[in-house]
Structures are given as C-alpha cells and as structure tokens.
Scaffold this motif. Structure first.
Motif: not given
Lengths: 339, 273
Positions: A48-53
C-alpha cells in the motif's frame, strides 16, 4: 611422525574449505533474497506504500545498483563484519545480534550438558540390560523424543512446572527490572565474576525449564547413537578376549567399550548442532528467552530484512565452524579416523 | 512398528477425509465460527476439547488441521523427490564440472539448519499452502540428491551399465531404465522420515506465523495462539493440537523405522545369497 604430518595436511585442507563454504552460503542468501518472487520493497513496506517511499527504500537498500555491484558490496560488507542496519531501530544489525547471541549460547550449552547426561544413562541401561523390552523402550524413547514438537513440549512443561506446580518461573531470563552487570552477556559467568549469588540463583532458576526441555528432546539422539555404537563395539574381538579372561560385564562396558564408542557419539553431537538450533529457536520463543530466536521472530513480524539476513549468515557461520571444529577434534584424538 | 505406523496414518487420512464432510452436514461446527460460543471454555459436552480465545471449537480445528498438514507434507516431499532424484541421477551420471557445481550447491543448502532455511524461504514467499510446501521442499531436495547422486556415481561403473552402453543405449535410456531402478530402493525410508520431519517443520513455520493464511486452521499457528493462554493455566488449547501433531509425526516415523528394518533385512539376505 607421518601421522602428525597427514593430520596437519587434513586440518589445512578442511580450514581452506571453511571460507569456501561460507562464501557459498552468503552467495546463496544473496541470490535467495534477489530471486524470490516479489519485490523486497513490497515485502518490507507492504503493497500500500506510495511511489516516493518505495523509491526511497529502494535506494536505501542499494537495489538501484547493478546486480553484480550489489553482490560485491554484500560480500565486502560481510567480510568486514558489517551486516547492515536494522530498518526499524536504525541500529547496526551486528550489534543487535551480538546482544542476543550470548543468551542463546548459554541455553544451548546447558541443554547439551543435560542431553549428554540423560542420553548417557539411557544409552547405557539399554546396552547393559539386554532383554528386548528395555532395548525396545530405548528405541521408542529415541523416536518419541524426536517426534514431540519442541514448542509443544515446552508449553506442557510450562503448564506443569510453572503454572500448576509453580516451582519455577514460566519464562524470560530474569525477573523484570533485575539489575544486569555490564559484561559478557553470559549471565552465569557475569554473576559469578561479580560474586552476586542472588543473581546467579535467579539466572539458574530461569534456565532450568528451557534447558531441560531442549536437553530432554535432544537426549534421544544421544542415547540412540551411544547404544548403536556400544553394540557395535561390544561385538568386536577384543571384547570377546576380555570376556574370556573373566573380566566383569560392567567393567568391560565402562573401561573397554565405552572409550571407543564415545567418539562417534561426538560426531553425532556435531551433526545435531544444526537440529539443536532448529529446536532451540522454537523453545526460546515459547519461554520468551531473549535470544536469537526471539530476535528472528520479531524481525519476521516487522519484516526487518537486514536482521533476518544477518541472523541466517551468523547462524550458518556458527554451524559450519562448529562442524569443522568437531571433525578436527575427532581426527586429532582418534587414530582410527582416516582422512 | 511398520504396522503401528500404518494404522496411525490410516486414522489421520480418514480424519482428514471425513472432517470436511461432517462439517458440511452439520455434525461438527464450522472451524472458523466462534462468535456464539463462550471464549476459553474448558472441555465440556458441547465442546469436547473446549474453545479458544475467539470461541472457536478446539476439536474441530484440530481435526481439520490434519488435512492441510497431510496435503502440504505430501506435496513438499513429492516435489523434493521429483526434483531431487532426476537431478541426482543426472549429476552422478554426467560427473565432471556440472556434477561438482550441483554438489557444492546442494551441500551448501544441506548445511543450513532445516528450520532456518525454510523460515527464510517462507519469509520471502509469504503465507500460503503452496508456498509452505515449497519452503519445505527446498529443505528436503538436497537429501534425495545426496543419496541418489552417490549411488548413481557408484552404479555408473558397474558392468551392466557398461553393457547397456555397448549395445547402443543412449544416456537418458540408461539413466531412466537402469540407474533409476537401482537407486530408488533407498527412497521410501528417506521419504517417510522426511515426512515426519516436515510435519514438525511445518508446525514450526505456523508457530512463527509463517505458515498458512489465517482462514485455514493449522496446528502450528493454533499452538502459537495457545501460548498466550498458558500462563493463566488454560491447557486445552495447547494440549489437543500438539497431540495431533505428535501422532502424525509418530505415524510417519514408525513407518520409516519399519521400512528401514525391512530394507536392511533384504540387503542382508541379498548379500547372503
């Protein structure tokens, strides 16, 4: 002097194989972590993490580098004893592991002592009394101690001795809040060194249940291998010769057969180190023993990659080195070993 | 000993087969349902083995656990046989550089403690029936490989293989027709002993939270849940899944031991005649 020379040669050839094995194991771990389906970043962050992370984690783990480059870095780090930093606490993995390793080693040593003692007695009675029922009981003991799930045995022992009878503490290494000396981390050693008998008593009280559980489960292997080797030795000609000279049965077992039968048992002991670790891992968790297994379980549940990787590397190194040490020891004391 | 093991295993197979049917026809409660039940109730007429912390029936969960355990263990050992034996024959027959590389790789796998290796694989693959089977299979493949490879390397130089080659048999024909038959005799013992071990390792994986998804009742993870209840003296959640596990391991161990005795006797007879 020929033997001394061939012994040295053997020792050197085995010592050379040690780094090769270790290199292979670490390569294997590296490959496993890379070829496993799914992205390690996914495994760590969840999907579920976003792209930047995700990108940040990727850079942090060095997954941006070319694969071969990553591999060289990984080997170089291991060579320098650098196992990376833990994702959660940002502490060096090496430090975290070296903090929990003494607890595990203390438990393992105590367990081996107990296993050796019980295994010795059961193996000897099985051999001395030749009726088939004792023999069969010994065989059954070997199978059953192997078949009991280690963590389940630990839970039963907790239930009986800590909960129902209340004789001993249910888990942990010390009561919460106990003052611990800054030292080796081996609490028995530390408390003796500081002359703290109170602490020593606490340490031993906490050690008894986990060490006996593990020792009891391992004793089956010891008793069985001792019995098999004793039986083999007792069939040899020199034992016949001793018997015909009228030497008593117990004397023959203790002074003539046992010394020869014990060495192969040592080999078995070396081989069980690996299974000892498996059983110990689970027993540690049941008894909340703050060793390497608790660390592993925590790392798994937090998906802390570097710690899991570090633990595998460290344990593999330990297993390979102990195996080598025992092989060399046997070659050194037993003139019959050919190499 | 062989007979005991076979009886025990038959009981487990029957349980694994019948439990889902009983649940379907309502003789047994659903293993996942527990909301209507009291939690942590001790064994009683309604719940023979008591209920766990979610009120689920310990009996049904224990019985139901036998099915997945048997499926996964058999799947894992079969996979290990399918991979290990051909690879062993190939490696032993070809010899040379290929052999050495495969042997080194397998020896390395073999050195890593069983539970640790499968923990790593299961950690990487995540939970699931097939994933658990793979995590176990990786551990046991090197054992078949070792045995088969060494026997093949020995049998390769026997006269009958020479003869086959002289009459023009190709390498795959030789491997499949002559070598395979010669080396499989040692497999059944190893297979059952590995199955016994696999039940324990699978339980360990479940205990560590690396086994099956939470929707599938499993002994290992149930025992892990039971661990929290041990300090307050709740024994029934711990006792029954453990007995079930012990029984299955014993069944496989007895069969393995029994087979070993038979194989040894056969070898003794052959060497006598």
């Amino acid at each position: 002097m020929n033997r001394a020379r061939s012994l040295t040669k053997y020792a050197i050839s085995r010592l050379i194989s040690l780094p090769i094995m270790l290199w292979l194991i670490s390569t294997l771990i590296f490959v496993l972590l890379r070829i496993a389906p799914g992205d390690p970043v996914d495994a760590i962050l969840g999907n579920r993490a976003d792209q930047v992370t995700r990108e940040a984690m990727r850079t942090k783990l060095g997954l941006d580098d070319p694969l071969f480059h990553q591999y060289l870095n990984f080997l170089n780090d291991i060579l320098h004893g650098n196992l990376g930093t833990a994702l959660n606490t940002q502490e060096p993995v090496r430090k975290i592991i070296s903090q929990s390793l003494p607890a595990s080693i203390e438990l393992a040593l105590a367990a081996i002592l107990i296993a050796g003692f019980i295994g010795f007695i059961i193996g000897l009675t099985g051999t001395a009394k030749k009726e088939s029922s004792t023999d069969f009981a010994g065989r059954l003991y070997g199978i059953v101690t192997y078949a009991i799930p280690p963590f389940w045995a630990a839970m039963l022992i907790q239930l009986i001795f800590a909960v129902i009878l209340g004789w001993l503490p249910i888990g942990g290494r010390l009561p919460a809040g106990t003052f611990i000396y800054d030292g080796s981390g081996f609490l028995i050693f530390d408390s003796i060194k500081n002359g703290d008998l109170n602490l020593l008593q606490q340490v031993i009280r906490h050690l008894i249940l986990p060490a006996s559980t593990l020792g009891l489960l391992l004793s089956g292997i010891f008793s069985r291998s001792l019995k098999i080797n004793l039986d083999k030795t007792l069939n040899m000609d020199y034992i016949e010769a001793a018997k015909s000279r009228g030497i008593s049965n117990s004397r023959i077992i203790f002074f003539h057969a046992l010394p020869n039968a014990l060495l192969p048992v040592l080999t078995i002991a070396g081989l069980t180190v690996a299974s000892l670790i498996g059983g110990a891992l689970l027993i540690e968790i049941t008894f909340s023993w703050p060793g390497i297994a608790m660390l592993l379980q925590e790392a798994i549940s937090q998906r802390d990659y570097p710690i899991v990787q570090g633990i595998v590397v460290v344990i593999s190194i330990l297993v390979v080195s102990i195996g080598l040490f025992i092989d060399l020891l046997i070659a050194f004391i037993d003139p019959r070993v050919s190499y | 000993m062989l007979r005991w093991g076979l009886y025990l295993l038959a009981i487990y197979l029957l349980t694994a087969f019948l439990t889902p049917l009983f649940i379907k026809f309502g003789f047994l409660p659903e293993p996942q349902e527990g909301l209507g039940n009291p939690i942590y109730s001790p064994p009683s007429i309604d719940h023979w083995c008591g209920t766990d912390r979610l009120g689920r029936d310990v009996c049904v969960r224990t019985l139901e656990g036998s099915r997945v355990a048997i499926i996964i263990v058999l799947l894992a050992v079969t996979l290990a046989v399918i991979i290990g034996i051909p690879l062993g024959i190939l490696s032993g027959y070809l010899g040379g550089m290929v052999d050495r590389v495969i042997v080194l790789f397998m020896e390395t796998l073999y050195t890593i403690p069983v539970l640790l290796l499968s923990v790593v694989i299961a950690f990487l693959l995540g939970r699931g029936i097939f994933n658990a089977a793979i995590a176990l299979c990786v551990v046991y493949t090197p054992q078949y490989f070792r045995v088969v490879r060494n026997q093949t390397a020995q049998a390769k130089s026997e006269l009958y293989v020479e003869a086959a080659r002289v009459i023009g048999a190709g390498p795959f024909w030789i491997m499949g027709k002559y070598l395979l038959r010669n080396v499989v005799s040692s497999v059944p013992v190893l297979l059952t002993l590995n199955a016994a071990d696999a039940v324990l390792v699978l339980g360990g994986l479940g205990f560590l939270g690396l086994g099956l998804p939470e929707t599938i009742p499993e002994w290992g993870s149930d025992l892990n849940l039971a661990l929290d209840a041990v300090p307050v003296g709740i024994w029934w959640t711990a006792l029954f899944p453990g007995i079930a596990m012990l029984g299955l391991v014993l069944a496989f161990s007895f069969i393995g031991e029994g087979l070993e005795i038979i194989v040894n006797l056969n070898e003794l007879n052959e060497s006598n005649t």
